[in-house]
Design a protein around this motif. Structure first.
Motif, PDB file in Angstrom:
ATOM      1  N   ILE A  14       0.985  -1.240  -0.026  1.00 34.75           N
ATOM      2  CA  ILE A  14      -0.109   0.065  -0.086  1.00 34.75           C
ATOM      3  C   ILE A  14       0.793   1.252   0.074  1.00 34.75           C
ATOM      4  CG2 ILE A  14      -1.900   1.306   1.166  1.00 34.75           C
ATOM      5  CD1 ILE A  14      -2.676  -1.338   2.481  1.00 34.75           C
ATOM      6  N   GLU A  15       0.593   2.252  -0.808  1.00 32.48           N
ATOM      7  CA  GLU A  15       1.470   3.396  -0.926  1.00 32.48           C
ATOM      8  C   GLU A  15       0.554   4.533  -0.742  1.00 32.48           C
ATOM      9  OE1 GLU A  15       2.382   7.244  -2.651  1.00 32.48           O
ATOM     10  OE2 GLU A  15       0.952   5.880  -3.557  1.00 32.48           O
ATOM     11  N   GLU A  16       0.725   5.212   0.345  1.00 33.79           N
ATOM     12  CA  GLU A  16      -0.076   6.305   0.644  1.00 33.79           C
ATOM     13  C   GLU A  16       0.953   7.665   0.989  1.00 33.79           C
ATOM     14  OE1 GLU A  16      -4.280   7.266   3.028  1.00 33.79           O
ATOM     15  OE2 GLU A  16      -2.964   5.723   3.651  1.00 33.79           O
ATOM     16  N   GLY A  17       0.699   8.568   0.247  1.00 26.24           N
ATOM     17  CA  GLY A  17       1.518   9.868   0.577  1.00 26.24           C
ATOM     18  C   GLY A  17       2.912   9.606   0.436  1.00 26.24           C
ATOM     19  N   GLY A  18       3.502   8.820  -0.411  1.00 23.09           N
ATOM     20  CA  GLY A  18       4.711   8.545  -0.361  1.00 23.09           C
ATOM     21  C   GLY A  18       5.224   7.520   0.688  1.00 23.09           C
ATOM     22  N   ARG A  19       4.625   6.891   1.425  1.00 24.53           N
ATOM     23  CA  ARG A  19       4.864   5.818   2.171  1.00 24.53           C
ATOM     24  C   ARG A  19       4.510   4.602   1.681  1.00 24.53           C
ATOM     25  NH1 ARG A  19       2.677   7.250   7.502  1.00 24.53           N
ATOM     26  NH2 ARG A  19       3.973   5.464   8.385  1.00 24.53           N
ATOM     27  N   TYR A  20       5.389   3.414   1.847  1.00 22.49           N
ATOM     28  CA  TYR A  20       4.894   2.401   1.553  1.00 22.49           C
ATOM     29  C   TYR A  20       4.839   1.430   2.625  1.00 22.49           C
ATOM     30  CZ  TYR A  20       6.083   3.644  -3.103  1.00 22.49           C
ATOM     31  OH  TYR A  20       6.029   4.415  -4.430  1.00 22.49           O
ATOM     32  N   ARG A  21       3.866   0.361   2.701  1.00 25.25           N
ATOM     33  CA  ARG A  21       3.824  -0.542   3.747  1.00 25.25           C
ATOM     34  C   ARG A  21       2.804  -1.887   3.335  1.00 25.25           C
ATOM     35  NH1 ARG A  21      -1.901  -0.198   5.994  1.00 25.25           N
ATOM     36  NH2 ARG A  21      -2.803   1.714   5.049  1.00 25.25           N
TER      37      ARG A  21
END
Length: 97
Positions: free
Chosen positions: A88-95
């Motif tokens: 999941i990518e959200e706001g440039g953060r990947y998790r």
């Protein structure tokens, strides 16, 4: 919010469904069809290191020993389906879910 994965992958579909149930509107990015940009590859390797690669996949098993020894970034560039998914990518953060 984007979900990087494969459209045929059960785990990716479950993640998208769960996110929708939580009120999100995720965009599914099929990495096999669309590939990964250099920036995405760099971010995935930074976030997950060597664990960005799915070593249980059929794609991995089909690689030669020389290819398996390559760095994760090069493998993801040539074989985006090797990405351990979903991500999941959200706001440039990947998790991962």
């Amino acid at each position: 919010m984007r979900v990087l994965g494969l459209k045929n992958c059960d785990t990716t579909r479950k993640a998208v469904k769960a996110l929708k149930e939580q009120g999100h509107e995720p965009l599914l990015v099929d990495v096999r069809a669309e590939g990964l940009s250099e920036a995405e590859i760099a971010a995935l390797v930074e976030a997950f290191g060597d664990k960005a690669i799915n070593r249980a996949s059929a794609t991995w098993r089909g690689l030669s020993e020389d290819e398996k020894a390559r760095p994760a970034a090069g493998l993801l560039k040539d074989h985006p389906a090797l990405m351990k998914r979903p991500v999941i990518e959200e706001g440039g953060r990947y998790r991962r879910p």
